[in-house]
Every structure is written in C-alpha cells, then in structure tokens.
Motif scaffolding. Structure first.
Motif, mmCIF file in Angstrom:
data_model
loop_
_atom_site.group_PDB
_atom_site.id
_atom_site.type_symbol
_atom_site.label_atom_id
_atom_site.label_comp_id
_atom_site.label_asym_id
_atom_site.label_seq_id
_atom_site.Cartn_x
_atom_site.Cartn_y
_atom_site.Cartn_z
ATOM 1 N N LYS A 280 19.795 0.637 -21.685
ATOM 2 C CA LYS A 280 20.716 1.158 -22.701
ATOM 3 C C LYS A 280 22.039 0.411 -22.629
ATOM 4 C CE LYS A 280 19.007 5.894 -22.897
ATOM 5 N NZ LYS A 280 19.393 7.309 -22.790
ATOM 6 N N THR A 281 22.798 0.443 -23.710
ATOM 7 C CA THR A 281 24.148 -0.105 -23.687
ATOM 8 C C THR A 281 25.084 0.973 -23.149
ATOM 9 O OG1 THR A 281 24.717 0.654 -25.906
ATOM 10 C CG2 THR A 281 23.680 -1.556 -25.722
ATOM 11 N N LEU A 282 26.297 0.562 -22.794
ATOM 12 C CA LEU A 282 27.281 1.547 -22.334
ATOM 13 C C LEU A 282 27.557 2.571 -23.428
ATOM 14 C CD1 LEU A 282 29.793 -0.741 -20.396
ATOM 15 C CD2 LEU A 282 28.234 0.944 -19.421
ATOM 16 N N ALA A 283 27.629 2.104 -24.683
ATOM 17 C CA ALA A 283 27.891 3.029 -25.789
ATOM 18 C C ALA A 283 26.752 4.040 -25.939
ATOM 19 C CB ALA A 283 28.080 2.253 -27.090
ATOM 20 N N GLU A 284 25.518 3.576 -25.849
ATOM 21 C CA GLU A 284 24.370 4.482 -25.965
ATOM 22 C C GLU A 284 24.352 5.490 -24.822
ATOM 23 O OE1 GLU A 284 21.190 1.420 -28.095
ATOM 24 O OE2 GLU A 284 21.319 1.506 -25.903
ATOM 25 N N SER A 285 24.797 5.083 -23.657
ATOM 26 C CA SER A 285 24.794 5.962 -22.493
ATOM 27 C C SER A 285 25.868 7.028 -22.574
ATOM 28 C CB SER A 285 24.966 5.141 -21.217
ATOM 29 O OG SER A 285 23.907 4.223 -21.104
ATOM 30 N N ASP A 286 26.962 6.737 -23.285
ATOM 31 C CA ASP A 286 28.038 7.704 -23.548
ATOM 32 C C ASP A 286 28.603 8.341 -22.274
ATOM 33 O OD1 ASP A 286 29.770 8.901 -25.361
ATOM 34 O OD2 ASP A 286 28.489 10.660 -25.613
ATOM 35 N N PHE A 287 28.786 7.527 -21.228
ATOM 36 C CA PHE A 287 29.265 8.022 -19.930
ATOM 37 C C PHE A 287 30.600 8.750 -20.010
ATOM 38 C CE2 PHE A 287 26.931 4.157 -18.262
ATOM 39 C CZ PHE A 287 25.870 4.885 -17.760
ATOM 40 N N ARG A 288 31.557 8.139 -20.680
ATOM 41 C CA ARG A 288 32.913 8.694 -20.669
ATOM 42 C C ARG A 288 32.937 10.106 -21.254
ATOM 43 N NH1 ARG A 288 36.679 4.946 -23.302
ATOM 44 N NH2 ARG A 288 36.209 3.670 -21.513
ATOM 45 N N ASN A 289 32.254 10.308 -22.386
ATOM 46 C CA ASN A 289 32.241 11.639 -22.994
ATOM 47 C C ASN A 289 31.452 12.641 -22.165
ATOM 48 O OD1 ASN A 289 33.845 10.968 -25.196
ATOM 49 N ND2 ASN A 289 32.090 10.222 -26.366
ATOM 50 N N GLU A 290 30.407 12.198 -21.504
ATOM 51 C CA GLU A 290 29.562 13.102 -20.722
ATOM 52 C C GLU A 290 30.174 13.490 -19.382
ATOM 53 O OE1 GLU A 290 26.703 14.655 -21.514
ATOM 54 O OE2 GLU A 290 26.835 13.814 -23.523
ATOM 55 N N THR A 291 30.906 12.553 -18.749
ATOM 56 C CA THR A 291 31.374 12.807 -17.381
ATOM 57 C C THR A 291 32.887 12.720 -17.212
ATOM 58 O OG1 THR A 291 31.248 10.488 -16.697
ATOM 59 C CG2 THR A 291 29.226 11.808 -16.492
ATOM 60 N N GLY A 292 33.568 11.981 -18.072
ATOM 61 C CA GLY A 292 35.003 11.761 -17.912
ATOM 62 C C GLY A 292 35.331 10.525 -17.092
ATOM 63 N N ALA A 293 34.309 9.870 -16.540
ATOM 64 C CA ALA A 293 34.513 8.646 -15.761
ATOM 65 C C ALA A 293 34.316 7.430 -16.674
ATOM 66 C CB ALA A 293 33.534 8.584 -14.596
ATOM 67 N N SER A 294 34.955 6.335 -16.319
ATOM 68 C CA SER A 294 34.873 5.107 -17.117
ATOM 69 C C SER A 294 34.290 3.969 -16.303
ATOM 70 C CB SER A 294 36.267 4.687 -17.594
ATOM 71 O OG SER A 294 36.838 5.688 -18.409
#
Length: 161
Positions: free
Chosen positions: A102-116
């Motif tokens: 997946k791409t970083l955008a598809e993974s949506d880490f920041r919105n899901e966890t708050g980490a970047s």
C-alpha cells in the motif's frame, strides 16, 4: 538500568545512571546547554569529572552513542525520546503485514494513529519526508514520530492493519 533525575536550581538538571558494579555516571546539563560528565565510584564518594561538552557536541556524541549512524546489532525495538511524550521510533514492516504493497496515503497512518512517517528505510536507501504516493514494501523500516501512545498504536496498526 536505573536513572535518577534531579533539578539543580539556577544550574539545570542532573542525571545519574547506575552502572554495573555500583558506579554511577553523573551528567549535569546546564541551562546554557553545556554538559559535564562525572564518574562516581560509589554512592558515598566524590565524583571525578571526566569531560565537558558544548550543547552541539553533546548532541552529536549522543546521536553517535544512540546508534543513529551505525547499529552493529539490530535490536528488537529502537525508540528515541525527543521530549516529555514525543518519541522517534523505527518499525519494520513484516512479510505478512497487510499494509505491505500500500502507499502511505492508502494506509492512512496519521489519521488512524496520530503518528507520522518521516522516512522509509529500504535496504541501503532512505526516503526522507516520503509523500503519500510512497509505496510500502515488506522489509521496509518506517521511521515514525509522535506521542508515545500514538507510536505504540502505529506499531499495532502496522501489525494488525
């Protein structure tokens, strides 16, 4: 490892690190940033000053000691505390991780966890400040910044996504 911290009013902070054998490494961080490093052979003896470092040099030496430039043995977990609750963490993407591919955008880490994610390490390559279109591959190491809880959620998200 036990670390004792105490305030030195008008001076800065003192940290004492218990070493094997009962010795203590004493680090005095002055408000100016200057560091003095002492060795105390035992709790009842006086400390012997080993050396003194400027703020910039202390940070450079600390980075070297932390293993930022070379880590002879990969440890299970690497975490660097930047402030009271801000950490820098390295998270490896496993072969079976559902986020691989997946791409970083598809993974949506920041919105899901708050980490970047601030970097992606792939073999000898490092992609600093990766964009949302950066594809994550199994074996990548993601360099993550955020609150301690956010980084822990991020690690669980990478494993459970």
């Amino acid at each position: 490892m036990t670390v004792y911290e105490s305030d030195l009013p008008g001076v800065g902070k003192k940290h004492e690190v218990e070493l094997d054998g009962g010795e203590r490494l004493v680090i005095v961080t002055h408000n100016t940033g200057r560091r003095e490093v002492f060795l105390r052979p035992d709790p009842d003896s006086d400390s012997e000053k080993l050396f003194e470092l400027s703020d910039q040099l202390a940070r450079q030496v600390g980075t070297l000691l932390e293993g930022a430039y070379f880590q002879p043995v990969r440890t299970e977990e690497i975490e660097t505390r930047l402030g009271y609750d801000t950490v820098l963490n390295w998270v490896e993407v496993g072969e079976d991780s559902p986020i691989a591919g997946k791409t970083l955008a598809e993974s949506d880490f920041r919105n899901e966890t708050g980490a970047s994610v601030i970097a992606v390490e792939r073999g000898e390559e490092v992609f600093a400040s990766p964009g949302g279109d950066t594809r994550i591959e199994a074996g990548d190491t993601l360099v993550v910044i955020g609150g301690k809880d956010a980084c822990e959620e991020f690690e669980a998200y990478v494993e459970d996504a």
